[in-house]
Design a protein around this motif. Structure first.
Motif, PDB file in Angstrom:
ATOM      1  N   TYR A 226      -4.209  -5.152 -24.585  1.00 22.54           N
ATOM      2  CA  TYR A 226      -3.936  -5.002 -26.023  1.00 22.54           C
ATOM      3  C   TYR A 226      -4.953  -4.038 -26.638  1.00 22.54           C
ATOM      4  O   TYR A 226      -4.585  -3.059 -27.314  1.00 22.54           O
ATOM      5  CB  TYR A 226      -3.996  -6.390 -26.664  1.00 22.54           C
ATOM      6  CG  TYR A 226      -3.689  -6.513 -28.143  1.00 22.54           C
ATOM      7  CD1 TYR A 226      -3.095  -5.503 -28.881  1.00 22.54           C
ATOM      8  CD2 TYR A 226      -3.981  -7.704 -28.804  1.00 22.54           C
ATOM      9  CE1 TYR A 226      -2.814  -5.670 -30.237  1.00 22.54           C
ATOM     10  CE2 TYR A 226      -3.700  -7.882 -30.154  1.00 22.54           C
ATOM     11  CZ  TYR A 226      -3.126  -6.855 -30.869  1.00 22.54           C
ATOM     12  OH  TYR A 226      -2.862  -7.024 -32.204  1.00 22.54           O
ATOM     13  N   VAL A 327       3.098  -3.528 -24.854  1.00 26.27           N
ATOM     14  CA  VAL A 327       3.988  -3.875 -25.976  1.00 26.27           C
ATOM     15  C   VAL A 327       5.453  -3.673 -25.605  1.00 26.27           C
ATOM     16  O   VAL A 327       5.843  -2.591 -25.163  1.00 26.27           O
ATOM     17  CB  VAL A 327       3.662  -3.029 -27.226  1.00 26.27           C
ATOM     18  CG1 VAL A 327       4.461  -3.539 -28.427  1.00 26.27           C
ATOM     19  CG2 VAL A 327       2.172  -3.048 -27.539  1.00 26.27           C
ATOM     20  N   ALA A 330       8.004  -5.365 -31.412  1.00 20.03           N
ATOM     21  CA  ALA A 330       7.105  -5.291 -32.569  1.00 20.03           C
ATOM     22  C   ALA A 330       7.905  -5.256 -33.860  1.00 20.03           C
ATOM     23  O   ALA A 330       9.034  -4.749 -33.902  1.00 20.03           O
ATOM     24  CB  ALA A 330       6.215  -4.050 -32.487  1.00 20.03           C
TER      25      ALA A 330
END
Length: 523
Positions: A226, A327, A330
């Motif tokens: 992250y 990711v 989102a």
């Protein structure tokens, strides 16, 4: 039917990560790429590129060649980025180690990844030296970023006059080996290629509005995917300025946000608790903050909305995992209207399935199923672990996340449960199997099982169910102390219950659902 991202596909540049990030700074060569939030020391984009080339030359001088693995065991500093990209520029592979690791945990990663060298910082040197010795590496394989007597330093590497090695990697080569517990079990090396990382950066562009004028606070660690991708590398990619913090400390965090006029905060849910509730927040001017993006663990919508109202900013949430670079989903910057309990839309170039874990049938909108993800950001596999790879990646290229999700007709995904057994403590992964194996090394413990339970603040924490040897006596505090002495702080057992027998299936698998049902009945 698979659910595709509502966003149009984006083109993935077929270049290595270093070339993608360092070929053009958009005229910001002299502007700060990274600033140390504590000291104010900064590195410009041009200086960063020069440092990476000197580090690459020095590593080549030390015998590092294409495909070699080099570890980083350090808190966040601007130099982390220089070393990270210097390793890649040397045609080598980065394995980033959790800064909370004990010597034994770090030694496992060094051995498993085949690391040849280890970068660390002086506060971590004692643990690093013990790990290097346990891993069978020579003492001179350690390079101390801020210098320590008897060890090579970053300054030594930057003084190298050696030739910068010829660039010799292609997009499909491995770039990084972060370690993840995946859906279950002990930490495994996740093989992420240059293309995986470049793809995820481009995929994020459409939903995360970051530009040259953006100031990002990087308090979440760069060793974690992250921090590595969303803060460090996406910041560089968008020519933004990244302000680093070595660890979370609320007064220092608030000072840096206020003083440096941070517009974009990336956090994990424990930080949201402080920002929503702590009285100290009112002592600082945080009006500069435009967006707070939460990841690494589920954010409660009520908490997130309270934080957003208090700071007068947009609060968003996303979903990902190390195996996804990280990711996959989102909430876009321009869709604050979405339910904050959701993780938003799938990113461009991604398609997903929801699959009933019991029947194997696909589930449509309104139903619940395990989230499967397919896209250019999906890992190659687990290092030296074909069984775990086969259990996670199927023949069609879908990664089985182990998380149960729902999706709306609009394509908004929400994570609602976990198939996997992994515990998420303050955003850190805690594999129950690792704690169970450790507990069984205690001479007075006959059997054990570990599950996640909620503490008084609603945080998931590891609880151990312990069966004692016949006639043995042991207190809960003694059990917790035994584990704490041998494991990273975030993995500590925080609740202990003594029971007569661990429930197991006929095949010997621990029936955690029975333990969870027992916990619910006693709540």
């Amino acid at each position: 039917m698979p659910v595709r991202s509502p966003f149009p596909d984006v083109e993935i540049p077929e270049v290595p990560l270093f070339d993608f990030l360092f070929s053009d700074f958009g005229g910001r060569d002299a502007e700060p790429a990274l600033i140390d939030g504590s000291s104010g020391a900064s590195i410009s984009f041009a200086e960063l590129r020069g440092m990476t080339e000197r580090i690459a030359a020095a590593l080549a001088e030390r015998g590092i060649v294409k495909g070699d693995v080099v570890g980083i065991f350090s808190p966040n500093t601007p130099y982390y980025a220089a070393v990270f990209h210097g390793i890649l520029r040397a045609n080598a592979i980065v394995t980033s180690a959790n800064s909370l690791y004990s010597p034994g945990e770090l030694a496992h990663q060094l051995k498993d990844s085949g690391a040849k060298l280890l970068f660390t910082a002086s506060p971590f040197l004692e643990r690093a030296a013990a790990a290097v010795e346990q891993a069978g590496l020579p003492a001179d394989s350690i390079i101390v970023l801020d210098g320590a007597e008897g060890y090579a330093s970053l300054r030594d590497l930057l003084a190298s006059t050696a030739e910068v090695p010829a660039a010799d990697v292609v997009p499909t080569d491995t770039a990084v080996l972060p370690y993840s517990s995946g859906t279950t079990g002990l930490a495994k090396g996740v093989i992420l290629t240059h293309r995986n990382l470049v793809a995820n950066l481009v995929q994020m562009d459409g939903v995360m509005k970051v530009g040259p004028e953006t100031r990002i606070l990087a308090v979440l660690p760069f060793f974690h995917i992250y921090g590595m991708t969303v803060m460090m590398n996406h910041g560089l990619h968008r020519n933004a300025t990244v302000i680093t913090m070595p660890k979370f400390d609320l007064p220092e965090f608030l000072r840096i946000v206020s003083e440096y006029k941070i517009q974009r905060l990336y956090i994990a849910p424990p930080v949201a608790v402080a920002l929503a509730k702590h009285p100290m927040v009112d002592q600082y001017d945080l009006s500069c903050v435009d967006v707070i993006f939460s990841g690494a663990a589920p954010l409660d919508a009520e908490l997130g909305n309270a934080m957003g109202k208090r700071l007068g900013c947009t609060v968003l949430q996303g979903y990902g995992m190390t195996e996804l670079s990280p990711v996959s989903h989102a909430m876009p910057d321009d869709r604050p209207d979405l339910d904050l309990n959701s993780s938003g839309f799938a990113l461009p170039n991604i398609e997903c399935k929801l699959v009933d874990p019991e029947t194997g049938e696909e589930v449509g909108p309104g139903g619940r199923g395990e989230l499967w993800v397919k896209g250019p950001n999906v890992m190659v596999g687990y290092l030296n672990n074909p069984e775990a790879t086969a259990a996670t990646l199927d023949d069609e290229g879908y990664l089985h996340t182990g998380d149960v999700a729902e999706v709306t007709e609009e394509g908004v995904f929400s994570i609602v449960d976990r198939v996997k057994e992994l515990i998420k403590y303050k955003g850190y992964q805690v594999p129950p199997a690792e704690l169970e194996a450790l507990l069984l090394t205690h001479p007075k413990i006959a059997d054990s099982a570990v599950i996640g339970v909620k503490d008084a603040e609603g945080e998931e924490v590891p609880k151990a169910f312990v069966v004692l040897q016949d006639g043995a006596e042991l207190s809960a505090d003694e059990v917790m102390a035994f584990v704490a002495e041998r494991i990273a702080p975030h993995k500590k057992v925080r609740v202990v219950e003594f029971i007569d027998v661990i429930p197991k299936s006929a095949s010997g698998k621990i029936l955690r659902k029975d333990l969870r049902a027992r916990e619910a009945a006693n709540a």
